[in-house]
Design a protein around this motif. Structure first.
Motif, short mmCIF file in Angstrom:
data_model
loop_
_atom_site.label_atom_id
_atom_site.label_comp_id
_atom_site.label_asym_id
_atom_site.label_seq_id
_atom_site.Cartn_x
_atom_site.Cartn_y
_atom_site.Cartn_z
N THR A 64 44.10 40.64 52.17
CA THR A 64 45.05 41.16 51.18
C THR A 64 44.40 41.22 49.81
O THR A 64 43.76 40.25 49.39
N ASP A 65 44.57 42.36 49.12
CA ASP A 65 43.93 42.47 47.80
C ASP A 65 44.88 42.06 46.67
O ASP A 65 46.01 41.61 46.91
N GLN A 66 44.42 42.23 45.45
CA GLN A 66 45.18 41.80 44.26
C GLN A 66 46.47 42.57 44.07
O GLN A 66 47.36 42.13 43.32
N ASN A 67 46.61 43.70 44.75
CA ASN A 67 47.85 44.49 44.67
C ASN A 67 48.72 44.30 45.90
O ASN A 67 49.65 45.08 46.14
N GLU A 68 48.39 43.25 46.68
CA GLU A 68 49.12 42.90 47.90
C GLU A 68 49.06 44.02 48.94
O GLU A 68 50.00 44.25 49.70
N ILE A 69 47.93 44.71 48.98
CA ILE A 69 47.68 45.76 49.96
C ILE A 69 46.64 45.26 50.96
O ILE A 69 45.66 44.62 50.58
N MET A 70 46.88 45.52 52.24
CA MET A 70 45.92 45.12 53.27
C MET A 70 44.67 46.01 53.19
O MET A 70 44.77 47.24 53.18
N GLY A 115 32.33 51.20 46.07
CA GLY A 115 33.35 50.16 45.97
C GLY A 115 32.77 48.76 45.97
O GLY A 115 31.56 48.57 46.17
N ILE A 116 33.62 47.79 45.72
CA ILE A 116 33.23 46.37 45.69
C ILE A 116 34.30 45.55 46.42
O ILE A 116 35.50 45.84 46.29
N THR A 127 45.77 33.49 44.99
CA THR A 127 46.79 34.39 45.52
C THR A 127 46.56 35.79 44.93
O THR A 127 45.79 35.95 43.97
N PRO A 128 47.20 36.81 45.47
CA PRO A 128 47.07 38.14 44.89
C PRO A 128 47.39 38.17 43.39
O PRO A 128 46.71 38.85 42.61
N LYS A 129 48.41 37.42 42.98
CA LYS A 129 48.78 37.38 41.57
C LYS A 129 47.66 36.79 40.72
O LYS A 129 47.32 37.32 39.65
N VAL A 130 47.08 35.69 41.19
CA VAL A 130 45.97 35.05 40.48
C VAL A 130 44.77 35.99 40.42
O VAL A 130 44.11 36.13 39.38
N MET A 131 44.49 36.65 41.53
CA MET A 131 43.34 37.56 41.60
C MET A 131 43.53 38.76 40.67
O MET A 131 42.58 39.24 40.04
N LYS A 132 44.75 39.25 40.58
CA LYS A 132 45.03 40.40 39.71
C LYS A 132 44.79 40.03 38.25
O LYS A 132 44.21 40.82 37.48
N GLU A 133 45.22 38.86 37.87
CA GLU A 133 45.00 38.39 36.50
C GLU A 133 43.51 38.18 36.24
O GLU A 133 43.00 38.50 35.15
N HIS A 134 42.83 37.64 37.24
CA HIS A 134 41.39 37.42 37.12
C HIS A 134 40.65 38.75 36.93
O HIS A 134 39.75 38.85 36.07
N ALA A 135 41.03 39.75 37.69
CA ALA A 135 40.41 41.07 37.57
C ALA A 135 40.63 41.65 36.18
O ALA A 135 39.73 42.27 35.59
N LYS A 136 41.82 41.43 35.64
CA LYS A 136 42.15 41.93 34.30
C LYS A 136 41.29 41.26 33.25
O LYS A 136 40.77 41.91 32.33
N ASN A 144 38.48 50.97 43.34
CA ASN A 144 37.80 50.64 44.60
C ASN A 144 37.20 49.24 44.59
O ASN A 144 36.41 48.90 45.47
N TRP A 145 37.56 48.43 43.58
CA TRP A 145 37.13 47.03 43.55
C TRP A 145 38.31 46.18 44.00
O TRP A 145 39.28 45.99 43.26
#
Length: 227
Positions: A64-70, A115-116, A127-136, A144-145
């Motif tokens: 699961t990615d940072q946007n909760e997409i498989m 992509g990465i 979690t996806p939420k934590v990962m999304k903030e980290h990416a930001k 594509n990352w």
């Protein structure tokens, strides 16, 4: 008899000169004097060939990615991509890897065929939420990352048995986890690829902590994009 031998030898030399010397001169002019059929097969790459080694297929994964997409390995088919294992709270090598990956992203930003995949080895925290903030925070711009999370044992299996890139949990080390600082390079068909070292041996993976390693993988990404 001697005169006849000399005449015969002279005739052979004359024929050789007429037939072969012009070919030799042409090869010298075209800088292919040392090439024969076998050498040609080794040294002349066909258009699109990179000289990179194929290690084998990328291990199958679905996370699961940072946007909760498989996202799976199939998501990346048709793209050249880089894989790393990391965790967001890493106090040591991850920040260096992240900065170097940002440089790689910026080199290919806007290219839909690159992509990465950043896979967390601490999915219970990441979690996806934590990962999304980290990416930001990192300044990730590429769609594509993907920052990927899932079951911890599943991820460790992908790292250690799939890629043979070490990842483990150790409460005695700073941060609680240990992992490789290498990047894996994957081609458009889903194969792990790499260059050779100065001795002609495959390097397998690229050093994500070293500027030389980042330069090398950047060069080889460009080659694979043109395949």
């Amino acid at each position: 008899m001697k005169n006849k031998s000399y005449i015969g030898l002279s005739f052979v030399v004359l024929v050789f000169g007429i037939i072969f010397i012009p070919k030799i001169i042409n090869r010298i002019k075209s800088d292919t004097v040392v090439q024969g059929d076998r050498l040609d097969a080794v040294s002349n790459h066909k258009k699109g060939e990179t000289g990179l080694v194929t290690i084998g297929p990328v291990p199958k994964f679905e996370l699961t990615d940072q946007n909760e997409i498989m996202v799976s390995n199939k998501t990346y088919l048709g793209k050249v991509y880089v894989v790393e294992f990391f965790f967001t709270t890493c106090p040591s090598i991850c920040p260096i890897m992240n900065r170097n990956m940002i440089d790689i992203q910026n080199n290919f930003f806007g290219n839909p065929n690159f992509g990465i995949a950043s896979i967390s080895i601490d999915p219970e925290h990441d979690t996806p939420k934590v990962m999304k903030e980290h990416a930001k925070i990192l300044g990730v711009k590429s769609s594509n990352w993907h920052f990927l999370t899932g079951d911890k044992d599943y991820i460790f299996n992908i790292a250690n048995k799939g890629f043979n890139l070490y990842a483990g949990e150790d409460k005695n080390v700073n941060g609680g986890f240990e992992h490789s600082g290498f990047f894996a390079l994957i081609d458009k068909k889903g194969n792990i690829r790499c260059r050779k070292d100065k001795f002609g041996n495959p390097i397998l993976y690229y050093d994500g902590l070293d500027k030389k390693g980042v330069k090398a993988i950047t060069e080889d990404i460009k080659k694979l994009l043109n395949e």
